[in-house]
Design a protein around this motif. Structure first.
Motif, mmCIF file in Angstrom:
data_model
loop_
_atom_site.group_PDB
_atom_site.id
_atom_site.type_symbol
_atom_site.label_atom_id
_atom_site.label_comp_id
_atom_site.label_asym_id
_atom_site.label_seq_id
_atom_site.Cartn_x
_atom_site.Cartn_y
_atom_site.Cartn_z
ATOM 1 N N TYR A 92 -10.088 -2.097 35.719
ATOM 2 C CA TYR A 92 -9.208 -1.161 36.468
ATOM 3 C C TYR A 92 -8.858 -1.629 37.781
ATOM 4 O O TYR A 92 -7.835 -1.597 38.206
ATOM 5 C CB TYR A 92 -10.014 0.479 36.387
ATOM 6 C CG TYR A 92 -9.376 1.525 37.011
ATOM 7 C CD1 TYR A 92 -8.797 2.449 36.243
ATOM 8 C CD2 TYR A 92 -9.085 1.563 38.531
ATOM 9 C CE1 TYR A 92 -8.123 3.386 36.939
ATOM 10 C CE2 TYR A 92 -8.680 2.738 39.026
ATOM 11 C CZ TYR A 92 -7.917 3.587 37.965
ATOM 12 O OH TYR A 92 -7.632 4.649 38.562
ATOM 13 N N ASP A 93 -10.011 -1.953 38.482
ATOM 14 C CA ASP A 93 -10.228 -2.741 40.061
ATOM 15 C C ASP A 93 -8.965 -3.632 40.092
ATOM 16 O O ASP A 93 -8.152 -3.852 40.874
ATOM 17 C CB ASP A 93 -11.198 -2.643 40.533
ATOM 18 C CG ASP A 93 -12.024 -1.679 40.723
ATOM 19 O OD1 ASP A 93 -11.401 -0.492 40.890
ATOM 20 O OD2 ASP A 93 -13.347 -1.698 41.076
ATOM 21 N N ILE A 94 -9.271 -4.625 39.006
ATOM 22 C CA ILE A 94 -8.336 -5.929 39.084
ATOM 23 C C ILE A 94 -6.989 -5.323 38.770
ATOM 24 O O ILE A 94 -5.963 -5.735 39.577
ATOM 25 C CB ILE A 94 -8.857 -6.847 37.757
ATOM 26 C CG1 ILE A 94 -10.310 -7.466 38.254
ATOM 27 C CG2 ILE A 94 -7.776 -7.764 37.631
ATOM 28 C CD1 ILE A 94 -10.847 -8.313 36.948
ATOM 29 N N ALA A 95 -6.843 -4.689 37.961
ATOM 30 C CA ALA A 95 -5.165 -4.216 37.573
ATOM 31 C C ALA A 95 -4.543 -3.494 38.945
ATOM 32 O O ALA A 95 -3.423 -3.782 39.074
ATOM 33 C CB ALA A 95 -5.060 -3.400 36.536
ATOM 34 N N GLU A 96 -5.383 -2.609 39.447
ATOM 35 C CA GLU A 96 -4.987 -1.778 40.536
ATOM 36 C C GLU A 96 -4.523 -2.812 41.864
ATOM 37 O O GLU A 96 -3.615 -2.587 42.387
ATOM 38 C CB GLU A 96 -6.032 -0.877 41.154
ATOM 39 C CG GLU A 96 -5.802 0.442 40.177
ATOM 40 C CD GLU A 96 -5.495 1.994 40.762
ATOM 41 O OE1 GLU A 96 -4.932 2.506 40.317
ATOM 42 O OE2 GLU A 96 -6.155 1.805 41.788
ATOM 43 N N ALA A 97 -5.420 -3.753 41.877
ATOM 44 C CA ALA A 97 -5.372 -4.742 42.947
ATOM 45 C C ALA A 97 -4.191 -5.396 42.836
ATOM 46 O O ALA A 97 -3.486 -6.040 43.619
ATOM 47 C CB ALA A 97 -6.606 -5.573 43.124
ATOM 48 N N MET A 98 -3.594 -5.547 41.465
ATOM 49 C CA MET A 98 -2.268 -6.279 41.151
ATOM 50 C C MET A 98 -1.055 -5.397 41.174
ATOM 51 O O MET A 98 -0.035 -5.711 40.659
ATOM 52 C CB MET A 98 -2.557 -6.893 39.732
ATOM 53 C CG MET A 98 -3.438 -8.004 39.730
ATOM 54 S SD MET A 98 -3.776 -8.630 37.986
ATOM 55 C CE MET A 98 -2.299 -8.886 37.363
ATOM 56 N N GLY A 99 -1.438 -4.231 41.662
ATOM 57 C CA GLY A 99 -0.309 -3.115 41.926
ATOM 58 C C GLY A 99 0.141 -2.572 40.567
ATOM 59 O O GLY A 99 1.030 -1.570 40.442
ATOM 60 N N LYS A 100 -0.809 -2.476 39.667
ATOM 61 C CA LYS A 100 -0.677 -1.802 38.189
ATOM 62 C C LYS A 100 -1.247 -0.288 38.527
ATOM 63 O O LYS A 100 -2.273 -0.234 39.057
ATOM 64 C CB LYS A 100 -1.233 -2.484 37.098
ATOM 65 C CG LYS A 100 -0.556 -3.718 36.884
ATOM 66 C CD LYS A 100 -0.966 -4.594 35.680
ATOM 67 C CE LYS A 100 -0.357 -5.827 35.230
ATOM 68 N NZ LYS A 100 -0.684 -6.289 34.194
ATOM 69 N N SER A 101 -0.625 0.518 37.856
ATOM 70 C CA SER A 101 -1.040 1.948 37.901
ATOM 71 C C SER A 101 -1.872 2.170 36.577
ATOM 72 O O SER A 101 -1.463 1.696 35.422
ATOM 73 C CB SER A 101 -0.038 2.788 37.979
ATOM 74 O OG SER A 101 1.011 3.040 36.902
ATOM 75 N N CYS A 102 -2.956 2.675 36.458
ATOM 76 C CA CYS A 102 -4.000 2.885 35.442
ATOM 77 C C CYS A 102 -4.259 4.250 35.147
ATOM 78 O O CYS A 102 -4.537 5.050 36.188
ATOM 79 C CB CYS A 102 -5.139 2.029 35.910
ATOM 80 S SG CYS A 102 -4.974 0.224 36.283
ATOM 81 N N ILE A 103 -4.692 4.454 33.958
ATOM 82 C CA ILE A 103 -5.401 5.556 33.641
ATOM 83 C C ILE A 103 -6.534 5.254 32.724
ATOM 84 O O ILE A 103 -6.337 4.208 31.947
ATOM 85 C CB ILE A 103 -4.439 6.607 32.837
ATOM 86 C CG1 ILE A 103 -5.269 8.104 32.649
ATOM 87 C CG2 ILE A 103 -4.258 6.054 31.364
ATOM 88 C CD1 ILE A 103 -5.460 8.950 33.763
ATOM 89 N N ILE A 104 -7.682 5.797 32.562
ATOM 90 C CA ILE A 104 -8.979 5.581 31.719
ATOM 91 C C ILE A 104 -8.964 6.896 30.779
ATOM 92 O O ILE A 104 -8.822 7.946 31.231
ATOM 93 C CB ILE A 104 -10.386 5.634 32.491
ATOM 94 C CG1 ILE A 104 -10.194 4.321 33.508
ATOM 95 C CG2 ILE A 104 -11.563 5.521 31.566
ATOM 96 C CD1 ILE A 104 -11.401 4.548 34.536
ATOM 97 N N LEU A 105 -9.065 6.650 29.484
ATOM 98 C CA LEU A 105 -9.419 7.518 28.585
ATOM 99 C C LEU A 105 -10.949 7.918 28.304
ATOM 100 O O LEU A 105 -11.550 7.066 27.852
ATOM 101 C CB LEU A 105 -8.737 7.445 26.974
ATOM 102 C CG LEU A 105 -7.044 7.077 26.985
ATOM 103 C CD1 LEU A 105 -6.645 7.181 25.862
ATOM 104 C CD2 LEU A 105 -6.420 8.333 27.840
#
Ligand code: AMP
Ligand code: MG
Length: 346
Positions: free
Chosen positions: A260-273
């Motif tokens: 999640y942290d890696i993806a957010e750092a790349m500017g991606k929006s994320c959600i966890i189920l």
């Protein structure tokens, strides 16, 4: 085409009878079942069945399930009724179990995609049973979504995909099971082609050993035959990348936090189920709690609705793997397909 919406509770008699007539006359009606919403057509009318494939954009080689309102109706649809089928029907019908056996001559090739076998189920949902009785014919029905999308577990989901493409939808609220029926082939050794609400453990108590098709938890290679044609098609995919973390609970949560942290750092929006057990691990992250890991049936109930909720709204969806027993097998079968088998195990 205008899609009429009928309400199962407030207009029960009237709406169901109108929709039964639409089906008998060759039209398409989406209706609630205990598993997911189905898209129904007259199962003895090849032209009507062809319309289902057009409305969904469903591949022609993927056969449909015939829905009946009483057990004895299978006699007309199969060459004969095997003993195992009788025992299973007594134990689990009406309910989320589909049985496959050799088809009779009255079943059109459009239903079976040319196969010599046909899948039959008696649903438990009152509205589904009333609709089949009103139609007076077996109803051929796949899930009422555009092909490839998550199956609909509420009437709104059906309309999101099918408004203007079908004659009517009967709104019966949210579906109890939330994933499609267990599909069991009784041609040769009893084999689960698709896991669902009736688990392997439950089936084995009634008929002894039951096999599970290899396609249930892994993608088939090009040269492997698909016992169930639906297994090889893209399925349940939301408009977002889905990643499944597997391993021990603690490991899963750690993997998801890291990714999640890696993806957010790349500017991606994320959600966890997330689940009840792991909720506290995702502090400060966007998380949707969809159920209880110790009760995988609760995850099954929410999975498709959650995928639809976040579809097109985030770039990435992180989900937790669960042990593949009981309802966990059905959950993992749907989740892994939604993720295109995108798995992280560390
Ligand atoms: P759906 O209608 O979307 O719930 O999909 C029905 C599932 O049952 C698909 O995976 C089909 O491939 C499977 N199915 C239906 N009829 C047969 C059959 N005669 N033989 C094998 N699989 C079947
Ligand atoms: Mg489907």
């Amino acid at each position: 085409m205008k899609t009429e919406v009928y309400n199962a509770t407030t207009q029960k008699e009237n709406g169901t009878n109108i929709c039964g007539r639409i089906i008998r006359d060759g039209g398409l009606v989406a209706f609630p079942t205990e598993t997911v919403y189905g898209l129904g057509a007259n199962g003895l009318d090849g032209d009507a069945v062809r319309r289902i494939f057009e409305a969904k954009g469903r591949p022609q080689d993927n056969p449909l399930i015939l829905h009946v309102a009483k057990k004895s109706d299978v006699k007309d649809l199969w060459q004969h009724v095997p003993d195992d089928a009788r025992r299973l029907m007594d134990a689990f019908w009406p309910g989320p179990l589909t049985l496959i056996f050799l088809k009779s001559d009255i079943v059109p090739d459009e239903v079976t995609a040319g196969l010599p076998t046909v899948a039959v189920r008696m649903p438990e949902h009152k509205t589904a049973l009333a609709l089949i009785r009103a139609a007076g014919v077996p109803i051929a029905a796949p899930s009422a979504n555009l092909s490839g999308k998550p199956s609909p577990t509420a009437a709104e989901h059906v309309l999101d995909d099918m408004d203007g493409r079908i004659d009517a939808v009967i709104d019966g609220g949210a579906c109890r099971v939330g994933v499609e029926s267990t599909v069991l082939s009784l041609v040769g050794k009893p084999t689960i082609l698709r896991p669902g609400g009736i688990t392997r453990e439950m089936l084995e108590q009634v008929i002894g050993a039951v096999e599970v098709s290899p396609a249930v938890l892994r993608p088939l290679s090009e040269d492997e035959p698909a016992e169930s044609p639906g297994m090889k098609h893209k399925h349940y995919a939301p408009d977002a990348e889905v990643v499944v973390a597997v391993g021990s609970v603690r490991k899963i949560a750690a993997i998801i936090c890291r990714e999640y942290d890696i993806a957010e750092a790349m500017g991606k929006s994320c959600i966890i189920l997330g689940t009840k057990q792991t909720q506290s691990c995702y502090h400060g992250m966007r998380c949707d709690i969809i159920g209880d890991r110790d009760e995988p049936a609760s995850l099954c109930r929410e999975l498709f609705a959650a995928l639809r909720r976040h579809s097109g709204k985030v770039d990435m969806i992180f989900a937790e793997g669960v042990p593949e027993d009981d309802s966990g097998l059905a959950y993992m079968n749907r989740l892994l397909r939604a993720a295109g088998f995108n798995i992280i195990s560390d």
